[in-house]
Design a protein around this motif. Structure first.
Motif, short mmCIF file in Angstrom:
data_model
loop_
_atom_site.label_atom_id
_atom_site.label_comp_id
_atom_site.label_asym_id
_atom_site.label_seq_id
_atom_site.Cartn_x
_atom_site.Cartn_y
_atom_site.Cartn_z
N GLN A 141 7.72 -0.53 6.27
CA GLN A 141 7.12 0.73 5.86
C GLN A 141 8.23 1.74 5.65
O GLN A 141 9.18 1.79 6.43
N TYR A 142 8.12 2.55 4.60
CA TYR A 142 9.08 3.62 4.35
C TYR A 142 8.34 4.94 4.31
O TYR A 142 7.39 5.12 3.55
N SER A 143 8.76 5.88 5.16
CA SER A 143 8.19 7.23 5.20
C SER A 143 9.23 8.19 4.62
O SER A 143 10.37 8.22 5.06
N TYR A 144 8.83 8.98 3.62
CA TYR A 144 9.83 9.79 2.93
C TYR A 144 10.21 11.06 3.67
O TYR A 144 11.19 11.71 3.30
N GLY A 171 4.36 7.63 1.94
CA GLY A 171 5.25 6.49 1.95
C GLY A 171 4.60 5.24 1.40
O GLY A 171 3.47 5.28 0.89
N VAL A 172 5.32 4.16 1.51
CA VAL A 172 4.85 2.86 1.03
C VAL A 172 4.99 1.85 2.17
O VAL A 172 5.81 2.02 3.07
N ASN A 173 4.16 0.79 2.12
CA ASN A 173 4.27 -0.26 3.12
C ASN A 173 3.91 -1.59 2.49
O ASN A 173 3.29 -1.64 1.43
N GLY A 174 4.32 -2.65 3.14
CA GLY A 174 4.03 -3.98 2.61
C GLY A 174 4.15 -5.05 3.67
O GLY A 174 4.71 -4.84 4.74
N GLY A 214 0.81 -1.21 0.00
CA GLY A 214 0.00 0.00 0.00
C GLY A 214 0.84 1.26 0.00
O GLY A 214 2.07 1.21 0.14
N VAL A 215 0.18 2.36 -0.18
CA VAL A 215 0.80 3.68 -0.10
C VAL A 215 -0.04 4.53 0.85
O VAL A 215 -1.20 4.25 1.07
N TYR A 216 0.56 5.56 1.39
CA TYR A 216 -0.20 6.47 2.24
C TYR A 216 0.28 7.90 2.02
O TYR A 216 1.41 8.14 1.61
#
Length: 120
Positions: free
Chosen positions: A42-45, A22-25, A5-7
């Motif tokens: 999860q990666y938060s930019y 960011g993106v998560n999986g 997903g993305v947020y």
């Protein structure tokens, strides 16, 4: 099982507006009946750009990844053992956090959820 997903979010912290995204999986691999391997991340930019108050930091998205081994004891109870590697914006470094947590599954029999729009 694989999910991704993305947020995107906008925050107002002490009248300072911040944008984040960011993106998560998550990947879940069933090893046997009752044992599974769970990989997540999860990666938060924007996490490394802003340091916020420790009082609200758990509510702010951050980058992390980790793995756990999930054990299902019975139909209602299980537990997970694993570790999470997360970025600490205050210390400006990655920290490892081990965990053990209970897992509760749905109790009772499954019931069909109906809506007023369902045909009779």
């Amino acid at each position: 099982m694989f999910t991704a997903g993305v947020y995107a979010a906008k925050y107002n912290i002490y009248n300072v507006y911040l944008d984040d995204g960011g993106v998560n999986g998550n990947i879940k691999i069933y090893v046997s009946n009752g044992i599974s391997l769970n990989l997540f991340g999860q990666y938060s930019y924007t996490e490394s750009k802003f340091v916020i108050s420790p009082l609200i930091s758990p509510l702010y998205p951050y980058s992390n990844y980790g793995a756990s081994l999930d054990f299902k004891v019975n139909n209602n109870l299980g537990f997970a053992v694993g570790s999470e590697y997360e970025y600490d914006a205050f210390k400006q470094k990655w920290l490892i956090r081990p965990f053990i947590m209970p897992m509760f599954y749905k109790f009772g029999e499954k019931k069909k959820v109906t809506s007023p729009f369902d045909s009779p």
